[in-house]
Scaffold this motif. Structure first.
Motif: not given
Ligand SMILES: C[S@@+](CC[C@H](N)C(=O)[O-])C[C@H]1O[C@@H](n2cnc3c(N)ncnc32)[C@H](O)[C@@H]1O
Length: 202
Positions: A64-93
């Protein structure tokens, strides 16, 4: 009655956290408008439109590129299969810390230009899918080109980049790198958005 009260409380909490999230987001936008690229986090309608383009059974590695406050991150984490992996990128500290605090043990990476380097370090051979919220149209052209090239190289053959933008400006840039580019429109978002579904050649 109790159920009704619990529901109301839950909805109240959700609303409060959405307002807090919007305030944080707006502040970050005012500090760096061209980097953040939007005044509000994506709506649930845009989130659904983006997530529905992903074949969750077949998706093991996703970025996920440009996660912001994580609105998509939450859905991705919920939907991703158990053996899956997500790399989240956000440039703003500050936004990066917000997501890491909400998900203890989770690492959020910085600049999306480092996608391939992070893949190598995390031993991810290819990505099935990339979800992007990056404001490509207003980022410096060199940055946009470097991220799009890294995304294309990181995807498996036939893999997809799903990206939203507020105009059709990016269409030729996506078409230059991907075999097929489909565009749909989501009205219920501020501002309304175009969703690009870009598929790499097989
Ligand atoms: C339009 S906001 C989207 C946030 C969220 N995904 C959403 O849909 O509400 C774009 C985000 O991309 C981040 N960003 C901009 N350039 C970046 C880069 N080179 N690498 C990683 N994140 C970046 C900004 O800080 C901002 O949070």
């Amino acid at each position: 009655m109790i159920k009704y009260a619990i529901n109301l409380r839950r909805q109240g909490k959700k609303l409060t956290s959405r307002i807090t999230e919007s305030v944080v987001f707006l502040r970050r936008f005012l500090g760096a408008p061209r980097q953040v690229g939007s005044v509000m986090p994506s709506s649930p309608y845009l989130t659904k439109a983006m997530m529905d383009k992903i074949d969750w059974k077949e998706t093991r590695y996703i970025a996920e590129l440009g996660a912001g406050t994580g609105v998509f991150t939450r859905s991705i984490v919920r939907k991703l299969r158990e053996d899956g992996k997500v790399l989240v990128f956000e440039i703003d500290p500050a936004l990066k810390t917000l997501i890491e605090t909400e998900n203890p043990g989770f690492t959020v990476y910085g600049d999306a230009r480092n996608l391939q380097e992070v893949m190598r370090k995390q031993e991810i051979p290819f990505l099935d899918c990339i979800v992007s919220s990056l404001p490509f149209a207003v980022l410096p052209p060199r940055v946009t080109a470097s991220i799009l090239d890294a995304a294309n190289r990181g995807l498996k053959p036939g893999g997809k980049l799903i990206a939203y933008q507020y105009s059709k400006h990016m269409k030729p840039y996506f078409e230059k790198r991907f075999e097929s580019v489909k565009i749909s429109f989501v009205l219920r978002n501020v501002p309304p958005a175009f969703v690009y579904e870009c598929q790499k050649s097989q």
